[in-house]
Design a protein around this motif. Structure first.
Motif, PDB file in Angstrom:
ATOM      1  N   ILE A 102      70.156  33.453  49.799  1.00 32.78           N
ATOM      2  CA  ILE A 102      71.025  32.950  50.873  1.00 32.78           C
ATOM      3  C   ILE A 102      70.280  31.909  51.696  1.00 32.78           C
ATOM      4  CG2 ILE A 102      72.116  33.561  53.089  1.00 32.78           C
ATOM      5  CD1 ILE A 102      72.857  36.276  51.872  1.00 32.78           C
ATOM      6  N   ILE A 103      69.050  32.240  52.082  1.00 30.05           N
ATOM      7  CA  ILE A 103      68.292  31.339  52.958  1.00 30.05           C
ATOM      8  C   ILE A 103      67.855  30.083  52.194  1.00 30.05           C
ATOM      9  CG2 ILE A 103      66.259  31.084  54.441  1.00 30.05           C
ATOM     10  CD1 ILE A 103      66.333  34.164  54.831  1.00 30.05           C
ATOM     11  N   ASP A 104      67.234  30.307  51.052  1.00 32.15           N
ATOM     12  CA  ASP A 104      66.649  29.166  50.328  1.00 32.15           C
ATOM     13  C   ASP A 104      67.707  28.210  49.783  1.00 32.15           C
ATOM     14  OD1 ASP A 104      64.379  30.481  50.933  1.00 32.15           O
ATOM     15  OD2 ASP A 104      63.723  30.867  48.876  1.00 32.15           O
TER      16      ASP A 104
ATOM     17  N   LEU B 188      75.224  31.306  44.750  1.00 34.28           N
ATOM     18  CA  LEU B 188      74.842  32.720  44.683  1.00 34.28           C
ATOM     19  C   LEU B 188      75.642  33.433  43.597  1.00 34.28           C
ATOM     20  CD1 LEU B 188      74.998  33.314  48.532  1.00 34.28           C
ATOM     21  CD2 LEU B 188      72.912  33.168  47.180  1.00 34.28           C
ATOM     22  N   THR B 189      75.039  34.473  43.033  1.00 33.05           N
ATOM     23  CA  THR B 189      75.760  35.287  42.052  1.00 33.05           C
ATOM     24  C   THR B 189      75.881  36.707  42.595  1.00 33.05           C
ATOM     25  OG1 THR B 189      73.686  35.747  40.950  1.00 33.05           O
ATOM     26  CG2 THR B 189      75.033  33.963  40.034  1.00 33.05           C
ATOM     27  N   PRO B 190      76.934  37.430  42.169  1.00 34.90           N
ATOM     28  CA  PRO B 190      77.204  38.722  42.802  1.00 34.90           C
ATOM     29  C   PRO B 190      76.273  39.877  42.408  1.00 34.90           C
ATOM     30  CG  PRO B 190      78.900  38.219  41.164  1.00 34.90           C
ATOM     31  CD  PRO B 190      77.998  37.030  41.240  1.00 34.90           C
TER      32      PRO B 190
ATOM     33  N   PHE C  78      73.923  41.252  45.035  1.00 34.65           N
ATOM     34  CA  PHE C  78      74.664  41.842  46.148  1.00 34.65           C
ATOM     35  C   PHE C  78      75.208  43.225  45.752  1.00 34.65           C
ATOM     36  CE2 PHE C  78      78.800  42.435  48.378  1.00 34.65           C
ATOM     37  CZ  PHE C  78      78.278  42.656  49.645  1.00 34.65           C
TER      38      PHE C  78
ATOM     39  N   PHE D 275      68.576  38.754  47.360  1.00 30.13           N
ATOM     40  CA  PHE D 275      69.836  38.158  47.806  1.00 30.13           C
ATOM     41  C   PHE D 275      69.627  37.424  49.129  1.00 30.13           C
ATOM     42  CE2 PHE D 275      74.373  38.283  49.218  1.00 30.13           C
ATOM     43  CZ  PHE D 275      74.903  37.584  48.147  1.00 30.13           C
ATOM     44  N   VAL D 276      68.844  38.005  50.019  1.00 24.21           N
ATOM     45  CA  VAL D 276      68.554  37.338  51.294  1.00 24.21           C
ATOM     46  C   VAL D 276      67.796  36.039  51.046  1.00 24.21           C
ATOM     47  CG1 VAL D 276      67.309  37.487  53.491  1.00 24.21           C
ATOM     48  CG2 VAL D 276      68.535  39.481  52.633  1.00 24.21           C
ATOM     49  N   ILE D 277      66.817  36.106  50.165  1.00 28.04           N
ATOM     50  CA  ILE D 277      66.037  34.893  49.841  1.00 28.04           C
ATOM     51  C   ILE D 277      66.966  33.806  49.284  1.00 28.04           C
ATOM     52  CG2 ILE D 277      64.285  33.944  48.264  1.00 28.04           C
ATOM     53  CD1 ILE D 277      62.786  36.652  48.601  1.00 28.04           C
TER      54      ILE D 277
ATOM     55  N   ASP E 138      70.741  27.828  51.115  1.00 26.95           N
ATOM     56  CA  ASP E 138      71.713  27.552  52.160  1.00 26.95           C
ATOM     57  C   ASP E 138      73.099  28.114  51.796  1.00 26.95           C
ATOM     58  OD1 ASP E 138      72.527  26.626  54.591  1.00 26.95           O
ATOM     59  OD2 ASP E 138      73.025  24.615  53.856  1.00 26.95           O
ATOM     60  N   GLU E 139      73.112  29.379  51.419  1.00 35.24           N
ATOM     61  CA  GLU E 139      74.350  30.123  51.147  1.00 35.24           C
ATOM     62  C   GLU E 139      75.151  29.592  49.965  1.00 35.24           C
ATOM     63  OE1 GLU E 139      76.607  31.624  54.674  1.00 35.24           O
ATOM     64  OE2 GLU E 139      75.457  30.081  55.717  1.00 35.24           O
ATOM     65  N   GLN E 140      74.483  28.867  49.056  1.00 33.48           N
ATOM     66  CA  GLN E 140      75.247  28.343  47.927  1.00 33.48           C
ATOM     67  C   GLN E 140      74.648  28.769  46.590  1.00 33.48           C
ATOM     68  OE1 GLN E 140      77.075  24.442  48.712  1.00 33.48           O
ATOM     69  NE2 GLN E 140      75.690  24.420  50.470  1.00 33.48           N
TER      70      GLN E 140
END
Lengths: 399, 357
Positions: B102-104, B110-112, B115, B98-100, B106-108
């Motif tokens: 977010i960073i790679d 993403l799936t839940p 998390f 999840f961190v990867i 740019d916070e877009q």
């Protein structure tokens, strides 16, 4: 009734104040701590509102007299709240009796982990944060800061009920005679990790959260740390301690329904509240005020509302959620709301459920929306979390 | 009157072939590495393949280990009153991904799922969900006393008769970023070391690994009973020269003496910087006691002491100390009392006392 465990100190730092007195002043003046985020650079900054502690890390580091960028913000705020709690309980020699520390956290050092995730490899100067990813590392550092040695120190992570469960474990350990004194609560700072996580779940509000309102749009995330000091009766007697209130009841249950959502009728919540009443030796009619979990997500407030109706058999006492003041402070929430419950008891005051306008269609429940005076004997506080985790604490004036 | 607490069953998935309770360390898998993966069971025998595909490794290991313990205790799922899990890092693989993301990204985009699974209490929650267990459900996340915290919580509830049967476990999974970063700070050995040579490596750092250990603890003895749990204590700090004194005090508080300990299980991991704590006891107060160690087999991880606990229970049930875990040549014929001592990098010390039931 069964005997409660004495609370002799408390400390807090949240979006509505740097200590207990400031938090109380904000609560009774209706001053919320929700705003646009300014300390974390996130692409969502214009779409969300959060409860951010105003001080930046350098300011917090200065207050604690610690070196720059050694600790996660979770540790910094945790140390400040725990320090205040100890001071409030007039404890100067922390190791003179069997003292424990139980902290709840979900974020731990994630703020630093996400910041330096790739930097660790090229930048040795930030590698102090590698071990900070362990949730327990935050508690370890708080223990060290407080000077606690050779003691029972542990960390609970049950999502948003973590601090409530830390208080519960502490009370049980005092009752069973394993500790003389224990510092219990929780700490969580804001992070991109949680902002984006809750964002993907589509439960973040783009405006001020409105718990128990029919038009609620979701939660505001917040950050906070809050700790209580619990002491055995022998300690209270021996040191002639001033008792702020008692942890009278506690209960934890699992909804066993869904990994993130609460069951439609709040089965786990009802079980947790029933257990807490049983431990306290009380009837539901003994509860004068409920500090609800009330996150302002469509799912939580419906499930919790139904659980309250079931438990109180339609006669739900005055209730409110204080999350519209602080935001949902995740693992710390149970600690924050424990402090607020004690403040309610001490002052015979119930705090308003801000931003409430329209009653929910599903039931006839209206939270209190103004600061309201009422003689309070027993306050019930709920905290629910992912993994179906449901926790209830009951705080009382009398032992 | 406090009730006695029994360990009625065990379940293990580790870097050794421990998932089958009909064997007890007869064949040792000799690793030669700095990081050990588990010897995985055939998950299809425990988990429907469709469900297994979605599960994090930690959840899969825990499911197998918990099912093994449940089957052996011969309890129905609805007889379990509480589920308590210790884990240093939870499903760290999902947190990392999840961190990867977010960073790679740019916070877009993403799936839940990641998390949701990253929450530390995912394992305890998933087991509760699977079993429909609505009881007390706690997760402890305090480095190498995560598992001991869970045991202590269970013990308190069983003694006070607040619960009759509790499923207690410890789990941690190994993932790349965690390994890479811990290599950077020297917590993982730089050079590969063979399983039976871990203690004589003479180098800093440990061999990292993963595993899941679950047990049914009850306040009644069942036919499958392994041992009685007498005491568990943890200390956040302890200096090397205080260890012996602390152990003696712990034993005397529980009305035992050094001579009444038949086997002492030590958490040596071959890190020259911190094994001194164990050597202090091995060369000192327990010089004439049968000594065992286990981290050469299990590797080091936050809940590795779950393997130590598993080993103690197996020794008490089988009434012998396997050659592969013997630390000295002192013999014991019929072990009745076992003390486990564990710490990691000089912090988070734990003492656990078990007796044959």
């Amino acid at each position: 009734m069964n005997k409660g465990v004495a609370i002799t100190g408390m400390g807090i730092i949240s979006a509505i104040g740097n200590n207990v007195a400031e938090n109380y002043a904000s609560l009774i003046s209706g001053k919320k701590g929700i705003s646009k985020i300014f300390q974390i650079e996130t692409v969502h900054k214009d779409e969300i509102m959060v409860g951010e502690i105003s001080d930046t890390n350098p300011v917090l580091e200065k207050r604690l007299d610690v070196s720059e960028n050694q600790w996660s913000r979770t540790v910094l705020i945790g140390c400040l709240a725990a320090e205040e709690a100890l001071k409030n309980a007039v404890i100067t020699k922390i190791n003179d009796v069997r003292t424990g520390l139980i902290s709840g956290t979900t974020v731990g050092g994630m703020d630093k982990s996400e910041q330096y995730f790739y930097d660790y490899f090229e930048h040795p100067e930030v590698r102090q944060h590698i071990t900070g990813l362990h949730a327990g590392d935050s508690t370890k550092k708080i223990a060290k800061h407080l000077g606690l040695e050779e003691s029972f120190v542990t960390t609970i992570s049950t999502a948003c009920s973590s601090a409530a469960n830390a208080i519960m474990l502490g009370a049980r350990m005092i009752k069973s005679g394993q500790l003389d004194r224990v510092i219990v609560g929780g700490t969580d700072c804001l992070s991109k990790f949680t902002i984006n996580g809750f964002k993907t779940l589509l439960i973040l509000s783009d405006t001020y959260s409105a718990p128990f309102d029919d038009n609620r749009k979701g939660l505001n995330l917040g950050e906070a740390a809050a700790f209580l000091v619990l002491e055995s009766d022998e300690m209270v007697k021996k040191e002639n301690k001033k008792v702020l209130a008692y942890v009278k009841g506690y209960g934890n249950a699992n909804d066993a329904y869904h990994q993130t959502a609460s069951s439609e009728h709040g089965d786990g919540a009802v079980l947790a509240m029933e257990k807490a009443l049983k431990v306290a030796g009380m009837q539901s009619s003994d509860i004068d005020y409920v500090n609800a979990h009330g996150t302002a997500t469509p799912n939580n407030d419906l499930s919790e509302g139904r659980a309250l109706i079931r438990l109180f058999d339609e006669k739900v006492p005055e209730f409110s959620s204080t999350k519209a003041f602080t935001g949902h402070t995740l693992a710390a929430a149970g600690g924050v709301e424990a402090v607020y419950s004690v403040l309610a008891l001490q002052n015979n005051i119930m705090f308003p459920n801000l931003n409430y306008k329209t009653q929910m269609k599903e039931f006839d429940l209206t939270p209190i929306t103004q600061v309201t005076k009422k003689p309070l004997r027993n306050v019930l506080s709920n905290s629910f979390g992912f993994g179906g985790n449901c926790s209830t604490l009951i705080f009382s004036k009398e032992a | 009157m406090k009730k006695s607490v029994y360990i009625n069953s065990v379940g293990s998935v580790s870097a050794q072939k421990t998932f089958d309770n009909s064997h007890f360390l007869e064949d040792i898998f000799n690793h030669n590495d700095t990081v050990l993966s588990i010897i995985a069971p055939d998950y299809r025998e425990y988990i429907p393949p469709a469900a297994a595909r979605r599960m994090a490794k930690g959840i899969k290991m825990s499911t197998v280990s918990a099912k093994t313990a449940m089957t052996e205790a011969a309890l129905e799922e609805n007889e379990i009153d509480a589920i308590i899990v210790g884990t240093g890092l939870g499903c760290i693989g999902d947190s990392e991904k999840f961190v990867i993301d977010i960073i790679d990204n740019d916070e877009q985009f993403l799936t839940p799922t990641r998390f949701i699974q990253s929450s530390h209490n995912t394992v305890a929650g998933q087991i509760a969900l699977g079993m429909g267990c609505k009881g007390h459900n706690f997760t402890y996340v305090h480095s190498v006393i995560s598992f001991e915290s869970a045991v202590l919580d269970a013990k308190m509830q069983l003694e006070n008769d607040e619960a009759n049967h509790i499923l207690v476990g410890g789990v941690d999974e190994l993932v790349d970023h965690h390994v890479d970063t811990h290599r950077l700070i020297g917590h993982i050995k730089q050079e590969a070391v063979e399983t039976m040579a871990v203690l004589s490596s003479g180098t800093q750092g440990a061999v990292f690994s993963e595993g899941a250990h679950f047990f049914v603890l009850s306040n009644e003895k069942r036919p499958s009973c392994y041992a009685e749990l007498l005491a568990v204590e943890t200390y956040n700090t302890l200096s090397q020269d205080e260890v012996s004194e602390k152990v003696a005090l712990f034993l005397s508080k529980n009305k035992f003496t050094l001579d009444t300990v038949d086997v002492v299980i030590l958490g040596n991991n071959g890190d020259v910087e911190f094994d001194g704590y164990y050597n202090e006891l091995a060369k000192g107060i327990f010089k004439n006691t049968c000594q065992a160690y286990f981290k050469h087999l299990s590797g080091e991880f936050d809940t590795a002491s779950g393997f130590g606990f598993w080993l103690a229970n197996q020794i008490l049930k089988h009434q012998y100390v396997p050659k592969a875990v013997r630390l000295n040549s002192v013999e014991t014929t019929s072990p009745k009392t076992i003390l486990i001592y564990n710490q990691y990098r000089g912090e988070n010390h734990s003492l656990t006392l078990l007796r044959k039931c």
